[in-house]
Design a protein around this motif. Sequence first.
Motif, PDB file in Angstrom:
ATOM      1  N   VAL A  38       2.407  11.525   2.533  1.00  0.00           N
ATOM      2  CA  VAL A  38       2.748  10.729   3.708  1.00  0.00           C
ATOM      3  C   VAL A  38       4.176  11.020   4.172  1.00  0.00           C
ATOM      4  O   VAL A  38       4.457  11.085   5.366  1.00  0.00           O
ATOM      5  N   HIS A  41      14.530   8.272   9.384  1.00  0.00           N
ATOM      6  CA  HIS A  41      14.341   8.861  10.719  1.00  0.00           C
ATOM      7  C   HIS A  41      15.676   9.366  11.287  1.00  0.00           C
ATOM      8  O   HIS A  41      16.670   8.660  11.262  1.00  0.00           O
ATOM      9  N   LEU A  71       5.474   5.286   5.055  1.00  0.00           N
ATOM     10  CA  LEU A  71       5.833   5.116   6.472  1.00  0.00           C
ATOM     11  C   LEU A  71       7.154   4.371   6.611  1.00  0.00           C
ATOM     12  O   LEU A  71       8.001   4.719   7.434  1.00  0.00           O
ATOM     13  N   MET A  72       7.327   3.337   5.775  1.00  0.00           N
ATOM     14  CA  MET A  72       8.557   2.544   5.835  1.00  0.00           C
ATOM     15  C   MET A  72       9.782   3.430   5.577  1.00  0.00           C
ATOM     16  O   MET A  72      10.780   3.347   6.300  1.00  0.00           O
ATOM     17  N   TRP A  73       9.700   4.284   4.558  1.00  0.00           N
ATOM     18  CA  TRP A  73      10.845   5.153   4.249  1.00  0.00           C
ATOM     19  C   TRP A  73      11.036   6.229   5.305  1.00  0.00           C
ATOM     20  O   TRP A  73      12.144   6.704   5.510  1.00  0.00           O
ATOM     21  N   ARG A  74       9.952   6.617   5.990  1.00  0.00           N
ATOM     22  CA  ARG A  74      10.144   7.551   7.096  1.00  0.00           C
ATOM     23  C   ARG A  74      10.959   6.892   8.196  1.00  0.00           C
ATOM     24  O   ARG A  74      11.763   7.539   8.862  1.00  0.00           O
ATOM     25  N   LEU A  75      10.757   5.585   8.376  1.00  0.00           N
ATOM     26  CA  LEU A  75      11.561   4.860   9.361  1.00  0.00           C
ATOM     27  C   LEU A  75      13.027   4.801   8.911  1.00  0.00           C
ATOM     28  O   LEU A  75      13.936   4.911   9.729  1.00  0.00           O
ATOM     29  N   VAL A  76      13.236   4.616   7.588  1.00  0.00           N
ATOM     30  CA  VAL A  76      14.609   4.563   7.071  1.00  0.00           C
ATOM     31  C   VAL A  76      15.301   5.907   7.271  1.00  0.00           C
ATOM     32  O   VAL A  76      16.454   5.980   7.684  1.00  0.00           O
ATOM     33  N   PRO A 101       0.847  -1.187   0.000  1.00  0.00           N
ATOM     34  CA  PRO A 101       0.000   0.000   0.000  1.00  0.00           C
ATOM     35  C   PRO A 101       0.887   1.244   0.000  1.00  0.00           C
ATOM     36  O   PRO A 101       1.882   1.282   0.730  1.00  0.00           O
ATOM     37  N   PRO A 102       0.555   2.258  -0.797  1.00  0.00           N
ATOM     38  CA  PRO A 102       1.385   3.470  -0.875  1.00  0.00           C
ATOM     39  C   PRO A 102       1.656   4.078   0.498  1.00  0.00           C
ATOM     40  O   PRO A 102       2.764   4.562   0.758  1.00  0.00           O
ATOM     41  N   VAL A 103       0.668   4.049   1.368  1.00  0.00           N
ATOM     42  CA  VAL A 103       0.858   4.624   2.695  1.00  0.00           C
ATOM     43  C   VAL A 103       1.952   3.879   3.458  1.00  0.00           C
ATOM     44  O   VAL A 103       2.792   4.491   4.114  1.00  0.00           O
ATOM     45  N   VAL A 104       1.962   2.571   3.344  1.00  0.00           N
ATOM     46  CA  VAL A 104       2.978   1.785   4.051  1.00  0.00           C
ATOM     47  C   VAL A 104       4.366   2.072   3.477  1.00  0.00           C
ATOM     48  O   VAL A 104       5.350   2.164   4.220  1.00  0.00           O
TER      49      VAL A 104
END
Lengths: 308, 272
Positions: free
Chosen positions: A251, A144, A137-142, A131-134
Amino acid sequence: MTLTAERTRPPDARRRGRPTSGGRETLLLMLPALVPVLVFSVGPLLYGMYLAFTDARSGRNAETSFVGLANFGDLLTDGDFWASFRIGLIWAVSVTVLQFTASLGLALLLNENLRFRGFARVLALVPWAMPPVVIGLMWRLVYHPNAGILNSVLQDLGLLGHNVDWLNDFSLALPAVIVVGVWTGMPQTTVVLLAGLQGIPGELYEAGQMDGASAWRRFWNITLPQLRPVIVTITSLDFVWNINQFGLVYVLTQGGPGGQTRLPLLFAYEEAFRYGFFGYAATLGLAMVIVVLAVLGLYIGRQMREAS
Amino acid sequence: MRRPLQYLALLGYVVFLGFPLVWLLSTALKTPREMASLHPTWIPHNPVLSNFADAFGEQDLVGGALRSLVVATACSLLTVVLALPASYAMARHRTALSKLAVGWVLVSQIFPFILIIIPLFMVLRSLDLVNTLPGLTLVHVTFVMPFALWMLQGYVRAVPRELEEAAAVDGAGRVVALVRVVAPLLAPGVVATLLFAFISSWNEFLFALVVLKDPDVATLPLTLVKFTGAEGVVRLGPLAAASLLATIPSLAFFAIIQRRLRSGLMAGAVKG
């Protein structure tokens, strides 16, 4: 039943088409599917294009009047719009070009008889399945600043002295977001290019080899020209998708920091749903359609001329 | 000399495509204490599943998932029910409408969503459907419909019409022929279309963002995004866990169809 109708049809249609009352029955069967598409998609789109020439506001009882091209005039003198338009072009062109180069390389590799090819093929599809949202979010974790892996790895390699807040840095945010755009769009592009590669007749390469053409020459003189229609199609589609991108960047950064990643549609979304300027936002949307059609027209026209 | 270079390049791609996924998984397995550590590591020191339990403890996330489930289920059922008769008509009669449906899928790509979403919002508002799940379901049905039609009519076309006619000759009425002969052969196609519509709706973010302003009716993608707003590092673990859980439906779908994606489907679609 309807012999006359049958006789007038071309032979091909007669074989495929059911020889019955045709028209009305078809319409009746199609109606349930057509009504929602007309009411909630085609209709709104036409109305949306009309709104571009009005001063529509978001209020429930706001009065709307026709203002002609006034919105377009405002748009052309709006510094915020031009800033966002510039960012949109940088984003769309870089993502499309990088996506294409990276995907072509990957497709060429996947077309070779390498080990682990199956694994790489499945992995190449994964971004498509998320899902585009995930993905955002995943790249925001990368990225961070404290808990992200990117800072940690770069510091271990000695490339970075301190933690960087990638998505909040004025000069780094756009490149960081572009990388995510490339990652997200690679599967579609790779799959299409790979299918194109597999459609090139093997005899061409055999002939090339007999003539003693090097691998590079074979790529340049056989692969690329043969792939041309596929390349034009997928890069055009990628460009349209990228310039109309919204969700992923929303996002990741919501257009920040300070508008550095505010793509045109993020700008339009804010105008419409934060400030309530429905008409103005519609104008922006319509302007994007014009830009996209112009760019595609130029690009495809040039490619066709070069091909012939 | 060429092979090693090729393997090196392939490795580069695998790392680029794979590392964010590994990081998401790693974050989902870390304890809150480890998340707060100054130097994050790839492999959790003592992997735990508590983040998944915590995600299930977040009322917003569970509520969002349930609402997404309702919308996606309704959307997929409604889409298929509405699309089946039309796709049958498209496959069996050659009409301009079939071309229009495919044409619409292509043309609609060029229009930015803002041109559709503003008037659509106004329509939904006048119907009192803003901030309601039925409103969002309707929107999803509309946008899944063209592709669902195209998918389904392909499956109908694959059912030989001779079978249908043979059943009719054997004395079965047309309806009986449809139910007894065509329906069973069509079942896999219907399931595939149901799944496609479900996933599209489950993952959808844009329209949900505009249609559902009220946090009490937010779907899963909306709650996930809101969850990051309160950027406490400690909450990143449950966020990663919830993101992984939210991905399961589409991963399962792609696992089923990936073979066809890699070969035939796309080749045919491109060369048309």
